[in-house]
Write a protein that holds these residues in place. Sequence first.
Motif, PDB file in Angstrom:
ATOM      1  N   LEU A 137       4.279   7.977  59.052  1.00 19.31           N
ATOM      2  CA  LEU A 137       3.481   9.200  58.943  1.00 19.31           C
ATOM      3  C   LEU A 137       4.377  10.437  58.918  1.00 19.31           C
ATOM      4  O   LEU A 137       4.157  11.361  58.130  1.00 19.31           O
ATOM      5  N   VAL A 138       5.389  10.456  59.782  1.00 20.97           N
ATOM      6  CA  VAL A 138       6.311  11.589  59.790  1.00 20.97           C
ATOM      7  C   VAL A 138       7.066  11.656  58.466  1.00 20.97           C
ATOM      8  O   VAL A 138       7.198  12.724  57.857  1.00 20.97           O
ATOM      9  N   ALA A 139       7.562  10.505  57.985  1.00 17.53           N
ATOM     10  CA  ALA A 139       8.320  10.468  56.722  1.00 17.53           C
ATOM     11  C   ALA A 139       7.466  10.903  55.540  1.00 17.53           C
ATOM     12  O   ALA A 139       7.967  11.517  54.585  1.00 17.53           O
ATOM     13  N   ALA A 145       6.102  19.577  58.583  1.00 20.01           N
ATOM     14  CA  ALA A 145       7.470  19.497  59.086  1.00 20.01           C
ATOM     15  C   ALA A 145       7.425  19.289  60.600  1.00 20.01           C
ATOM     16  O   ALA A 145       6.810  20.078  61.316  1.00 20.01           O
ATOM     17  N   PRO A 146       8.050  18.220  61.124  1.00 18.09           N
ATOM     18  CA  PRO A 146       8.027  17.992  62.573  1.00 18.09           C
ATOM     19  C   PRO A 146       8.826  19.069  63.303  1.00 18.09           C
ATOM     20  O   PRO A 146       9.940  19.414  62.889  1.00 18.09           O
ATOM     21  N   LEU A 147       8.254  19.586  64.390  1.00 18.64           N
ATOM     22  CA  LEU A 147       8.873  20.695  65.106  1.00 18.64           C
ATOM     23  C   LEU A 147       9.308  20.337  66.521  1.00 18.64           C
ATOM     24  O   LEU A 147      10.439  20.607  66.912  1.00 18.64           O
ATOM     25  N   THR A 148       8.389  19.753  67.303  1.00 19.99           N
ATOM     26  CA  THR A 148       8.657  19.533  68.723  1.00 19.99           C
ATOM     27  C   THR A 148       8.071  18.205  69.186  1.00 19.99           C
ATOM     28  O   THR A 148       7.216  17.610  68.527  1.00 19.99           O
ATOM     29  N   PHE A 191      12.948  11.658  64.446  1.00 21.92           N
ATOM     30  CA  PHE A 191      13.589  12.937  64.127  1.00 21.92           C
ATOM     31  C   PHE A 191      15.014  12.800  63.601  1.00 21.92           C
ATOM     32  O   PHE A 191      15.534  13.722  62.981  1.00 21.92           O
ATOM     33  N   GLY A 192      15.680  11.700  63.916  1.00 26.17           N
ATOM     34  CA  GLY A 192      17.103  11.580  63.649  1.00 26.17           C
ATOM     35  C   GLY A 192      17.905  11.845  64.915  1.00 26.17           C
ATOM     36  O   GLY A 192      17.345  12.021  66.001  1.00 26.17           O
ATOM     37  N   MET A 351      19.676   7.016  60.847  1.00 23.61           N
ATOM     38  CA  MET A 351      18.249   6.956  61.172  1.00 23.61           C
ATOM     39  C   MET A 351      17.663   5.689  60.555  1.00 23.61           C
ATOM     40  O   MET A 351      17.783   5.474  59.348  1.00 23.61           O
ATOM     41  N   PRO A 352      17.075   4.793  61.356  1.00 27.93           N
ATOM     42  CA  PRO A 352      16.584   3.524  60.798  1.00 27.93           C
ATOM     43  C   PRO A 352      15.499   3.732  59.740  1.00 27.93           C
ATOM     44  O   PRO A 352      14.625   4.588  59.889  1.00 27.93           O
TER      45      PRO A 352
END
Length: 366
Positions: A137-139, A145-148, A191-192, A351-352
């Motif tokens: 979902l994040v990808a 954009a993921p923030l926190t 996030f990495g 990052m996997p």
Amino acid sequence: MTSPLGVAIVGCGTISHQYLSNLITFPDVRVVACADLDLARAQEVASQYGVPVATTPEQAMAHPDVELVVNLTIPSAHAAVAMAAVEAGRHVYNEKPFTLDRESGSKLVEAAATAGVRLGSAPDTFLGAGLQTAARLVAEGAIGAPLTALTLLQSPGPESWHHSPEFLFQRGAGPLFDMGPYYLTALVTLFGPTRRVAAMARRAREERIIGSGPRAGTRFPVEVPTHTAALVEFAAGQAATMVFTFDSPLPRWGFIEITGTEATMEVPDPNTFGGEVRLRRAGDDEWTPVPTPGTTAGRGLGVLDMAQAIREGRPHRATGELGLHVLDTMLAIAESAERSEFLEVGSTCPMPEPLSEGWDPVKGHG
């Protein structure tokens, strides 16, 4: 896969049962040997799971059919056992923590590279359906954009139920090092790698009392902080607030919430392989559950993915570099709390890649 990868379990304690109950069902691996310093215990576990060989760790590493050693020894032995396996020319998968310090972890990574063998590291819970769904979902940009991130692990401490809890309050443990790998690994896969940290820590009591079992009432010393609060900045710019504590009478755990520019995502307990993923987009009054396709088979998925990757000549996901980076981040958090300052995290890791939705431990990749 042309043939199952031969595996030896080294360390036949409680956690070995969780691994073996899954590994013996995966057609791409074959458990060849169970090994332990206590040979009787190795024989008992091997007999229970139909493993043909029960032996010592040294003999298991020398067995001609063993290609991968699954290192389930106590944390203080992880580095030495893994190094012995590497020197024997075997791939190694370590239970968490990867090692107890940066020096031994870095030496292990360097030795494996020189020997041409692979390293893997728990936790592999991020390969389960819940966290894999969150990663996809994040990808895909589902939250923008993921923030926190906000994470929470709090409990009154394991001494209330654990019959021999002393090791959980010694060097290499405490809530940060015992449970932190699950939460930090989950965030790194979303996030990495991390970049810098700031933290505070405290120890509520100098002694604890065993609350159950034959040694109930026994007092023992507390050697490590039992509450750690950390701010973690990631290389890609995201920030996380994280709490790990054994000092709370109110137990709450498994809480990870990711906020993006378009939505907030509730992530499952990172100590599990399943769980519910929910989204709440800007303007929504309620959370929306998201289907979580994938496996919830349990511990051993990292070993399986590693075995398949070795045979297929591709990168595996639960890498030694990931385990070392998570360890480095935890050590930086502990050092930041001692020094009362922001500290840089010196390591990094790849990052996997998310698993395909159709991946099945028995049938392989979809």
